[in-house]
Design a protein around this motif. Structure first.
Motif, PDB file in Angstrom:
ATOM      1  N   ASN A 246       0.818  -1.168  -0.020  1.00 49.78           N
ATOM      2  CA  ASN A 246      -0.116  -0.098   0.151  1.00 49.78           C
ATOM      3  C   ASN A 246       1.024   1.123   0.085  1.00 49.78           C
ATOM      4  N   GLU A 247       2.067   1.145   0.018  1.00 53.39           N
ATOM      5  CA  GLU A 247       3.050   2.378   0.144  1.00 53.39           C
ATOM      6  C   GLU A 247       3.384   2.722  -1.622  1.00 53.39           C
ATOM      7  N   SER A 248       3.449   4.013  -1.736  1.00 52.76           N
ATOM      8  CA  SER A 248       3.835   4.521  -2.822  1.00 52.76           C
ATOM      9  C   SER A 248       5.383   5.095  -2.767  1.00 52.76           C
ATOM     10  N   TYR A 249       6.127   4.948  -3.678  1.00 55.57           N
ATOM     11  CA  TYR A 249       7.567   5.554  -3.721  1.00 55.57           C
ATOM     12  C   TYR A 249       8.006   6.383  -5.054  1.00 55.57           C
ATOM     13  N   VAL A 250       8.755   7.337  -4.926  1.00 57.84           N
ATOM     14  CA  VAL A 250       9.310   7.991  -6.215  1.00 57.84           C
ATOM     15  C   VAL A 250      10.645   7.382  -6.081  1.00 57.84           C
ATOM     16  N   VAL A 251      11.231   6.960  -7.341  1.00 60.35           N
ATOM     17  CA  VAL A 251      12.493   6.281  -7.677  1.00 60.35           C
ATOM     18  C   VAL A 251      13.160   7.608  -8.337  1.00 60.35           C
ATOM     19  N   VAL A 252      14.250   8.116  -7.659  1.00 61.83           N
ATOM     20  CA  VAL A 252      15.091   9.195  -8.618  1.00 61.83           C
ATOM     21  C   VAL A 252      16.316   8.622  -8.909  1.00 61.83           C
ATOM     22  N   ASP A 253      16.849   8.751 -10.111  1.00 64.38           N
ATOM     23  CA  ASP A 253      18.319   7.974 -10.080  1.00 64.38           C
ATOM     24  C   ASP A 253      18.514   6.761  -9.308  1.00 64.38           C
ATOM     25  N   GLY A 254      17.685   5.774  -9.456  1.00 63.98           N
ATOM     26  CA  GLY A 254      17.772   4.534  -8.326  1.00 63.98           C
ATOM     27  C   GLY A 254      17.537   4.965  -6.819  1.00 63.98           C
ATOM     28  N   LYS A 255      17.431   6.166  -6.388  1.00 62.39           N
ATOM     29  CA  LYS A 255      17.104   6.040  -5.017  1.00 62.39           C
ATOM     30  C   LYS A 255      15.760   6.322  -4.773  1.00 62.39           C
ATOM     31  N   ARG A 256      15.258   5.375  -3.889  1.00 60.57           N
ATOM     32  CA  ARG A 256      13.863   5.310  -3.677  1.00 60.57           C
ATOM     33  C   ARG A 256      13.408   6.357  -2.370  1.00 60.57           C
ATOM     34  N   TYR A 257      12.531   7.001  -2.449  1.00 64.63           N
ATOM     35  CA  TYR A 257      11.870   8.190  -1.607  1.00 64.63           C
ATOM     36  C   TYR A 257      10.188   7.777  -1.461  1.00 64.63           C
ATOM     37  N   SER A 258       9.785   7.572  -0.002  1.00 61.59           N
ATOM     38  CA  SER A 258       8.193   7.469   0.082  1.00 61.59           C
ATOM     39  C   SER A 258       7.810   8.637  -0.368  1.00 61.59           C
ATOM     40  N   GLY A 259       6.571   8.550  -1.208  1.00 65.17           N
ATOM     41  CA  GLY A 259       5.904   9.733  -1.800  1.00 65.17           C
ATOM     42  C   GLY A 259       4.601   9.812  -2.169  1.00 65.17           C
ATOM     43  N   ALA A 260       3.808  10.782  -2.281  1.00 63.43           N
ATOM     44  CA  ALA A 260       2.552  11.131  -2.689  1.00 63.43           C
ATOM     45  C   ALA A 260       2.328  12.236  -3.272  1.00 63.43           C
ATOM     46  N   VAL A 261       1.374  12.150  -4.125  1.00 66.01           N
ATOM     47  CA  VAL A 261       0.939  13.226  -4.850  1.00 66.01           C
ATOM     48  C   VAL A 261      -0.430  13.339  -4.862  1.00 66.01           C
ATOM     49  N   ARG A 262      -1.075  14.512  -4.336  1.00 66.14           N
ATOM     50  CA  ARG A 262      -2.373  14.963  -4.245  1.00 66.14           C
ATOM     51  C   ARG A 262      -2.703  16.051  -4.901  1.00 66.14           C
ATOM     52  N   ASP A 263      -3.884  16.175  -5.950  1.00 65.27           N
ATOM     53  CA  ASP A 263      -4.594  17.050  -6.425  1.00 65.27           C
ATOM     54  C   ASP A 263      -5.534  17.531  -5.565  1.00 65.27           C
ATOM     55  N   PRO A 264      -5.468  18.654  -4.982  1.00 67.33           N
ATOM     56  CA  PRO A 264      -6.328  19.388  -4.280  1.00 67.33           C
ATOM     57  C   PRO A 264      -7.816  19.203  -4.623  1.00 67.33           C
ATOM     58  N   ARG A 265      -8.049  19.634  -6.141  1.00 70.08           N
ATOM     59  CA  ARG A 265      -9.148  19.416  -6.832  1.00 70.08           C
ATOM     60  C   ARG A 265      -9.753  18.012  -6.657  1.00 70.08           C
ATOM     61  N   GLN A 266      -9.180  17.135  -6.909  1.00 73.96           N
ATOM     62  CA  GLN A 266      -9.616  15.637  -6.352  1.00 73.96           C
ATOM     63  C   GLN A 266     -10.167  15.410  -5.276  1.00 73.96           C
ATOM     64  N   ARG A 267      -9.515  16.055  -4.101  1.00 71.99           N
ATOM     65  CA  ARG A 267      -9.746  15.572  -2.791  1.00 71.99           C
ATOM     66  C   ARG A 267     -11.045  16.540  -2.308  1.00 71.99           C
ATOM     67  N   GLN A 268     -11.180  17.614  -2.951  1.00 70.41           N
ATOM     68  CA  GLN A 268     -12.301  18.470  -2.661  1.00 70.41           C
ATOM     69  C   GLN A 268     -13.723  17.527  -3.417  1.00 70.41           C
ATOM     70  N   GLY A 269     -13.357  16.986  -4.533  1.00 70.56           N
ATOM     71  CA  GLY A 269     -14.558  16.231  -5.271  1.00 70.56           C
ATOM     72  C   GLY A 269     -15.025  15.026  -4.582  1.00 70.56           C
ATOM     73  N   ARG A 270     -14.000  14.457  -3.970  1.00 63.69           N
ATOM     74  CA  ARG A 270     -14.433  13.293  -3.316  1.00 63.69           C
ATOM     75  C   ARG A 270     -15.044  13.651  -1.709  1.00 63.69           C
ATOM     76  N   ARG A 271     -14.564  14.687  -1.148  1.00 64.71           N
ATOM     77  CA  ARG A 271     -15.191  15.066   0.018  1.00 64.71           C
ATOM     78  C   ARG A 271     -16.684  15.682  -0.122  1.00 64.71           C
ATOM     79  N   ALA A 272     -17.104  16.028  -1.474  1.00 65.80           N
ATOM     80  CA  ALA A 272     -18.385  16.532  -1.582  1.00 65.80           C
ATOM     81  C   ALA A 272     -19.424  15.421  -1.911  1.00 65.80           C
ATOM     82  N   LEU A 273     -18.805  14.258  -2.599  1.00 61.33           N
ATOM     83  CA  LEU A 273     -19.611  13.224  -2.689  1.00 61.33           C
ATOM     84  C   LEU A 273     -19.593  12.388  -1.419  1.00 61.33           C
TER      85      LEU A 273
END
Length: 177
Positions: A75-102
């Motif tokens: 369940n974990e997302s990572y970003v791998v930059v030049d072979g080095k892995r970082y935990s990461g997540a990208v959220r679009d605030p517009r999507q979060r508002q849309g889900r909350r509204a529903l």
């Protein structure tokens, strides 16, 4: 477009603006590589993006080259930059508002396209029972694949998108009742 990005527990607001072939900000061109102006914490970067291989992008950030890809382990997302892995997540605030509204709304809920793109994969069929947050389909936009999730628990009443089809922001992709 503005995104909230978390890398190794640190939150950043990232604003991405396409740069046209003429060098001004505005609509992105379809030529490769695509160029972006990226603002993070008041710092401005010019980024060229080109596909390197399946699922990997080659970036040129202010003259520095790197490769980047996403990686999901459990369940974990990572970003791998030049072979080095970082935990990461990208959220679009517009999507979060849309889900909350529903949330908590009785009756059918529409799954809307959050951005223009192409439907890569349908993960469910019409008539399937789904849980809130379950993947419904995968959309590709700007060479990144995003899983669109059910806004509520229910039954897929209609699938209005087809694999390989193009969609625009706000298009109704599915109805969950």
């Amino acid at each position: 477009m503005t995104y909230n990005v978390t890398i190794n527990g640190n939150e950043y607001e990232v604003e991405m603006t396409p740069i046209t072939a003429a060098g001004s900000q505005g609509e992105a061109t379809t030529s490769e590589p695509s160029q972006w102006q990226c603002t993070v914490g008041g710092r401005v970067f010019k980024i060229n993006v080109s596909p390197a291989s399946a699922g990997t992008l080659s970036l040129l950030v202010d003259g520095r080259s790197c490769e980047i890809r996403s990686d999901v382990v459990g369940n974990e997302s990572y970003v791998v930059v030049d072979g080095k892995r970082y935990s990461g997540a990208v959220r679009d605030p517009r999507q979060r508002q849309g889900r909350r509204a529903l949330t908590g709304i009785a009756g059918p809920a529409k799954l809307l396209a959050p951005m223009p793109g192409k439907i890569v994969t349908l993960l469910v069929s019409q008539g399937d029972e789904v849980e809130a947050g379950q993947g419904i389909m995968v959309i590709e936009a700007m060479k990144m694949q995003n899983e669109l999730k059910s806004p509520k628990t229910g039954k897929v009443q209609k699938l209005l998108a087809a694999e390989g089809g193009s969609v625009n922001t706000g298009d109704v992709l599915a109805i969950i009742e």
